[in-house]
Scaffold this motif. Structure first.
Motif, PDB file in Angstrom:
ATOM      1  N   VAL A 106       0.848  -1.194   0.000  1.00 18.69           N
ATOM      2  CA  VAL A 106       0.000   0.000   0.000  1.00 18.69           C
ATOM      3  C   VAL A 106       0.883   1.243   0.000  1.00 18.69           C
ATOM      4  CG1 VAL A 106      -1.685   1.333   1.332  1.00 18.69           C
ATOM      5  CG2 VAL A 106      -1.967  -1.136   1.095  1.00 18.69           C
ATOM      6  N   ASP A 107       1.906   1.257   0.861  1.00 22.16           N
ATOM      7  CA  ASP A 107       2.791   2.418   0.962  1.00 22.16           C
ATOM      8  C   ASP A 107       3.499   2.726  -0.355  1.00 22.16           C
ATOM      9  OD1 ASP A 107       2.082   2.700   3.602  1.00 22.16           O
ATOM     10  OD2 ASP A 107       3.949   1.863   4.402  1.00 22.16           O
ATOM     11  N   PHE A 108       3.792   1.713  -1.158  1.00 24.20           N
ATOM     12  CA  PHE A 108       4.500   1.908  -2.418  1.00 24.20           C
ATOM     13  C   PHE A 108       3.566   2.094  -3.608  1.00 24.20           C
ATOM     14  CE2 PHE A 108       7.765  -0.218   0.141  1.00 24.20           C
ATOM     15  CZ  PHE A 108       8.773   0.734   0.019  1.00 24.20           C
ATOM     16  N   LYS A 148      -4.089  -0.430  -3.647  1.00 25.95           N
ATOM     17  CA  LYS A 148      -4.863   0.754  -3.271  1.00 25.95           C
ATOM     18  C   LYS A 148      -5.731   0.419  -2.058  1.00 25.95           C
ATOM     19  CE  LYS A 148      -3.304   2.657  -7.020  1.00 25.95           C
ATOM     20  NZ  LYS A 148      -1.873   2.757  -6.952  1.00 25.95           N
ATOM     21  N   THR A 206      -6.723   0.437   2.093  1.00 21.02           N
ATOM     22  CA  THR A 206      -6.041   0.271   3.380  1.00 21.02           C
ATOM     23  C   THR A 206      -5.401  -1.115   3.460  1.00 21.02           C
ATOM     24  OG1 THR A 206      -7.964  -0.679   4.493  1.00 21.02           O
ATOM     25  CG2 THR A 206      -7.771   1.745   4.499  1.00 21.02           C
ATOM     26  N   VAL A 207      -4.465  -1.235   4.380  1.00 19.28           N
ATOM     27  CA  VAL A 207      -3.856  -2.548   4.618  1.00 19.28           C
ATOM     28  C   VAL A 207      -4.942  -3.546   4.991  1.00 19.28           C
ATOM     29  CG1 VAL A 207      -2.303  -3.839   6.134  1.00 19.28           C
ATOM     30  CG2 VAL A 207      -1.603  -1.607   5.251  1.00 19.28           C
TER      31      VAL A 207
END
Length: 123
Positions: A2-4, A8, A10-11
């Motif tokens: 998700v961070d990268f 798309k 939320t985790v």
């Protein structure tokens, strides 16, 4: 992921919907025995060996993956002996950090297998 920007949302939503499975298509590990991939995971006990092998595979042609991450694949495996107490990690000394792996690759000895891999994959 998700961070990268690979996934798309939320985790939690990606875990619940198993969106990660597209990039992580196997289990976290398996028992080892007479056969490399033992199927029975319901009867683990002392003196058995298991693998723990998380991996991540970002296809080169997956346009949902940011371009700078396409084609990246990594799998880190440990082989572990189960005991009555603390597990014994047989692969404890195997390099796993980026720095350690790059050091080993820079120091690799010349042998037919290493030469083949280097030639075939551009290392």
């Amino acid at each position: 992921l998700v961070d990268f920007g690979v996934l798309k949302g939320t985790v939690q939503s990606n875990l619940a919907g198993r969106a990660y499975a597209k990039y992580y298509p196997h289990a976290i590990g398996h028992p080892m025995g007479w056969d490399i991939h033992e199927e029975d995971t319901n009867s683990l006990g002392p003196n058995m060996i298991v693998t723990v092998e998380p991996g991540l595979y970002l296809p080169v042609d997956d346009e949902a993956v940011p371009a700078e991450f396409r084609g990246i694949a990594i799998r880190i495996e440990d082989n572990i002996v189960l005991t009555d107490g603390e597990p014994r990690v047989l692969t404890r000394e195997i390099p796993k950090t980026v720095d350690d792996i790059e050091k080993v690759m820079g120091e690799r000895a010349s042998d037919p297998l290493s030469d083949y891999v280097a030639t075939r994959f551009g290392f």
